[in-house]
Write a protein that holds these residues in place. Structure first.
Motif, PDB file in Angstrom:
ATOM      1  N   LEU A  41       0.857  -1.184   0.000  1.00  0.00           N
ATOM      2  CA  LEU A  41       0.000   0.000   0.000  1.00  0.00           C
ATOM      3  C   LEU A  41       0.890   1.229   0.000  1.00  0.00           C
ATOM      4  O   LEU A  41       2.098   1.123   0.227  1.00  0.00           O
ATOM      5  CB  LEU A  41      -0.966   0.025   1.186  1.00  0.00           C
ATOM      6  N   THR A  42       0.306   2.389  -0.247  1.00  0.00           N
ATOM      7  CA  THR A  42       1.081   3.624  -0.333  1.00  0.00           C
ATOM      8  C   THR A  42       1.251   4.223   1.053  1.00  0.00           C
ATOM      9  O   THR A  42       0.278   4.415   1.792  1.00  0.00           O
ATOM     10  CB  THR A  42       0.368   4.645  -1.240  1.00  0.00           C
ATOM     11  N   ASN A  84     -12.406 -11.989  -7.824  1.00  0.00           N
ATOM     12  CA  ASN A  84     -11.744 -11.175  -8.846  1.00  0.00           C
ATOM     13  C   ASN A  84     -10.657 -11.924  -9.614  1.00  0.00           C
ATOM     14  O   ASN A  84     -10.146 -11.412 -10.611  1.00  0.00           O
ATOM     15  CB  ASN A  84     -11.151  -9.923  -8.202  1.00  0.00           C
ATOM     16  N   ASN A 114      -7.510 -10.585 -11.683  1.00  0.00           N
ATOM     17  CA  ASN A 114      -7.593  -9.128 -11.591  1.00  0.00           C
ATOM     18  C   ASN A 114      -7.356  -8.612 -10.166  1.00  0.00           C
ATOM     19  O   ASN A 114      -7.280  -7.403  -9.959  1.00  0.00           O
ATOM     20  CB  ASN A 114      -8.970  -8.644 -12.072  1.00  0.00           C
ATOM     21  N   ASP A 157      -5.603  -7.363  -7.002  1.00  0.00           N
ATOM     22  CA  ASP A 157      -4.329  -6.721  -6.679  1.00  0.00           C
ATOM     23  C   ASP A 157      -4.357  -6.340  -5.205  1.00  0.00           C
ATOM     24  O   ASP A 157      -5.253  -5.613  -4.759  1.00  0.00           O
ATOM     25  CB  ASP A 157      -4.126  -5.464  -7.536  1.00  0.00           C
ATOM     26  N   LYS A 179      -2.446  -4.427  -3.269  1.00  0.00           N
ATOM     27  CA  LYS A 179      -2.306  -3.014  -2.939  1.00  0.00           C
ATOM     28  C   LYS A 179      -3.607  -2.264  -3.173  1.00  0.00           C
ATOM     29  O   LYS A 179      -4.038  -1.454  -2.341  1.00  0.00           O
ATOM     30  CB  LYS A 179      -1.182  -2.389  -3.775  1.00  0.00           C
ATOM     31  N   THR A 180      -4.240  -2.539  -4.297  1.00  0.00           N
ATOM     32  CA  THR A 180      -5.518  -1.888  -4.600  1.00  0.00           C
ATOM     33  C   THR A 180      -6.567  -2.249  -3.564  1.00  0.00           C
ATOM     34  O   THR A 180      -7.333  -1.391  -3.109  1.00  0.00           O
ATOM     35  CB  THR A 180      -6.001  -2.297  -6.003  1.00  0.00           C
ATOM     36  N   PHE A 181      -6.596  -3.521  -3.185  1.00  0.00           N
ATOM     37  CA  PHE A 181      -7.554  -3.957  -2.160  1.00  0.00           C
ATOM     38  C   PHE A 181      -7.324  -3.199  -0.864  1.00  0.00           C
ATOM     39  O   PHE A 181      -8.268  -2.677  -0.255  1.00  0.00           O
ATOM     40  CB  PHE A 181      -7.420  -5.464  -1.915  1.00  0.00           C
ATOM     41  N   GLU A 196      -5.802  -0.301  -0.276  1.00  0.00           N
ATOM     42  CA  GLU A 196      -6.071   1.132  -0.341  1.00  0.00           C
ATOM     43  C   GLU A 196      -7.564   1.422  -0.490  1.00  0.00           C
ATOM     44  O   GLU A 196      -8.065   2.402   0.082  1.00  0.00           O
ATOM     45  CB  GLU A 196      -5.254   1.765  -1.469  1.00  0.00           C
ATOM     46  N   ASP A 197      -8.273   0.586  -1.227  1.00  0.00           N
ATOM     47  CA  ASP A 197      -9.729   0.741  -1.311  1.00  0.00           C
ATOM     48  C   ASP A 197     -10.350   0.514   0.068  1.00  0.00           C
ATOM     49  O   ASP A 197     -11.227   1.268   0.498  1.00  0.00           O
ATOM     50  CB  ASP A 197     -10.322  -0.251  -2.314  1.00  0.00           C
ATOM     51  N   SER A 208      -9.769   3.387   2.423  1.00  0.00           N
ATOM     52  CA  SER A 208     -10.328   4.670   1.980  1.00  0.00           C
ATOM     53  C   SER A 208     -11.659   4.991   2.639  1.00  0.00           C
ATOM     54  O   SER A 208     -12.101   6.143   2.615  1.00  0.00           O
ATOM     55  CB  SER A 208     -10.497   4.669   0.456  1.00  0.00           C
TER      56      SER A 208
END
Length: 592
Positions: free
Chosen positions: A355-356, A559, A562, A564, A566-568, A570-571, A574
């Motif tokens: 994650l960022t 998914n 598809n 990811d 990091k995307t998971f 950060e979503d 959020s």
């Protein structure tokens, strides 16, 4: 070992029992019986303002200073005022159609709805204001004003001066409220009120003497201070008599029973399952984790022992844990070792793209301030939503004051491997990271009234996630120690539910923690005491972790290629500190 924050249980006691405060007298403060129809964003802002008017002590703990100088008497009138507030706000909230709200507004809607219902539940059903004498203690709010440097000292001392006026009436009302108390909570109240003299001390009078207050203000301060001392001592004497009487005649059980437990669990945890269902999951997880530890012990035994492995797997696991625990840092470099590990965790998260991390909001590792010591050895002090630019501190208590034996025991507990897991949990990418994301939430509602199970669950989730991604190089020793750490979380749920619902005895509780979770006796005894004085909160760590991990696995499966990680992450983050069940719903809808 968690972030420093005010818990929902404390919040509710502030509102329902002792925290309704204002600068003017309570009779001068009308309670709105209607709330103007507005947009949901306007309603949310108005709700927060109205809540702070109702309970400035809650605002004070949240970093908002509304009416610090007024201490309301915790009587029937204050509870009636709270219930009127709840009724008015529920009516206003009911005018919004959930389907018409945005995803972020919908979470706020659920959080407000749950909070209001919880406030009413505490006053009308749970009624801890009757049987929990530890709800009554004026010291906390005064300490917050005195110790936190949010305004010039003279201004803060004037708030203390005003706030002291009602201390005698406060304790008179507290004694009138207390009916059929538990012995455990009465003994706790006695101990904590004796601790009030650390706040109402000669040092405080010296601060006043050296301050810029007028001579008239200083004289009034001394008069009210003396009256406060008399009131606190009087309450201590009253509690002492209560303890003696309860020991002689018997007392109400601290166990709240299944019905109240399920109701409180629903409000406090807001999980997608019942307390009983979570308990059953914990039992299954305990067996699974112990089986994994058995496999690891079989693998590692020849590396560390020349003797045959005991036939009893649990004895073998404990012996191996004891052997490994000897590997730990030296006591004089404990804080420095924590400080050293933080950049390593940051590098791992960045290299693995988990994650960022915002480099503009670094984590400051510091020795725990003196006034915060005595509870957790490590904790996070994060800036609240009203002070986002402040530093986030990782408080680590040095071992200077411990005896050699105590320090060695502590270091064995937080050995080479578990210290790393602790830093993942508290700092990167655990509490610190989640709180940074939470403070970026577009609404104050999520930041102020976030779900504790999600907050604690995220920190627990990251421990396993980091090891799954290769932190520690899949070392079996690391995994064994992780499982020991994780067993504590699992057994917290089993312990709390079993004590309050199933009547677990102290000996049964100690056996669970020591024989099944490989804890030391002192740690087990401390946990038993905690479970007798609280309800449900001990389940929050496992509840949040289980829901997050299960959701991730389900989301990954849905998914396919598809997915990811990091995307998971950060979503998921959020949505702020929202209950996992609502984040799950919104992410699933978004994915369609």
């Amino acid at each position: 070992m968690k972030k420093t924050s005010i818990s929902l249980a404390i919040v509710l006691s502030l509102v329902a029992v002792a925290g309704c405060q204002s600068q003017s007298s309570s009779t001068d403060l009308p309670v709105a019986t209607t709330v103007p129809t507005t947009t949901f964003a306007q309603f949310s802002d108005n709700f927060i303002d109205a809540l702070w008017t109702l309970s400035p002590t809650w605002a004070l703990y949240s970093g908002k200073h509304v009416n610090d100088g007024y201490l309301e008497i915790p009587d029937d009138a204050s509870r009636d005022k709270t219930l009127a507030f709840v009724k008015a706000q529920q009516a206003a909230l009911g005018k919004f159609e959930p389907k018409s709200l945005s995803a972020n507004e919908l979470i706020d809607y659920h959080l407000i709805h749950n909070l209001l219902a919880s406030m009413a539940f505490e006053i009308t059903t749970f009624k801890s204001w009757q049987w929990d004498p530890s709800s009554y203690n004026v010291a906390g709010g005064f300490a917050q004003i005195i110790n936190e440097n949010f305004a010039p000292l003279d201004d803060r001392l004037r708030s203390v001066l005003a706030r002291m006026e009602n201390i005698p009436a406060y304790y008179a009302a507290a004694q009138a409220n207390i009916h059929d108390p538990t012995l455990e909570h009465t003994e706790l109240a006695l101990m904590q009120n004796q601790g009030a003299f650390a706040v109402f001390s000669d040092d405080l009078l010296k601060q006043v003497a050296n301050s810029g207050l007028t001579e008239q203000e200083k004289a009034l301060f001394k008069t009210r201070f003396d009256a406060a001392i008399v009131a606190i001592n009087g309450h201590i004497s009253w509690l002492t008599k209560q303890v003696s009487q309860l020991k002689k005649e018997g007392a109400r059980s601290f166990r709240i029973g299944e019905t109240l437990y399920e109701q409180k669990f629903a409000f406090d945890i807001q999980a997608g399952m019942t307390a009983k269902q979570l308990y059953e999951k914990a039992l299954a997880d305990k067996a699974r984790v112990q089986a994994e530890m058995t496999v690891l012990t079989e693998k590692l035994w020849p590396k560390y022992f020349t003797t045959a492995k005991p036939a009893d797997n649990k004895i073998a696991i404990r012996q191996l844990i004891d052997k490994l625990s000897a590997k730990h840092v030296k006591r004089d470099v404990f804080v420095n070792e924590v400080r050293k590990q933080i950049p390593e965790l940051v590098d791992f998260v960045n290299q693995k793209a988990l994650l960022t991390l915002d480099p503009k909001k670094p984590l400051v590792v510091r020795e725990t301030p003196e006034y915060m010591r005595g509870f957790a050895g490590a904790s996070i002090s994060a800036p609240g939503p009203y002070e986002k630019l402040g530093n986030t501190y990782y408080n680590v208590t040095p071992l200077d004051g411990m005896s050699h034996e105590s320090a060695e025991s502590y270091l064995r507990e937080y050995n080479h491997w578990i210290l790393q897991i602790l830093n993942i949990h508290e700092a990167i990418p655990g509490h610190y990271t989640q709180l940074v994301y939470s403070n970026e939430s577009p609404s104050l509602i999520k930041s102020l009234f976030g779900n504790g199970a999600m907050v604690e669950g995220w920190a627990v989730y990251t421990e396993r996630m980091m090891l799954e991604e290769g932190y520690g190089n899949f070392e079996p020793e690391m995994w064994l120690m992780y499982y020991k750490w994780n067993l504590r979380v699992i057994c917290n749920t089993i312990l709390d539910y079993s004590i309050h619902v199933k009547g677990m005895t102290e000996q049964e509780a100690l056996a669970l923690m020591m024989d099944e979770a490989f804890q030391q006796q002192a740690e087990a005894e401390s946990k038993w005491r905690r479970a007798t004085l609280s309800q449900v909160q001990l389940t929050s760590y496992y509840a949040g972790y289980r829901e997050i991990y299960d959701f991730r696995e389900e989301y990954k499966k849905a998914n396919g290629q598809n997915f990811d990680l990091k995307t998971f992450h950060e979503d998921f983050l959020s949505y702020g500190s929202a209950p996992v069940k609502y984040i799950r719903q919104l992410m699933q809808q978004k994915a369609k």
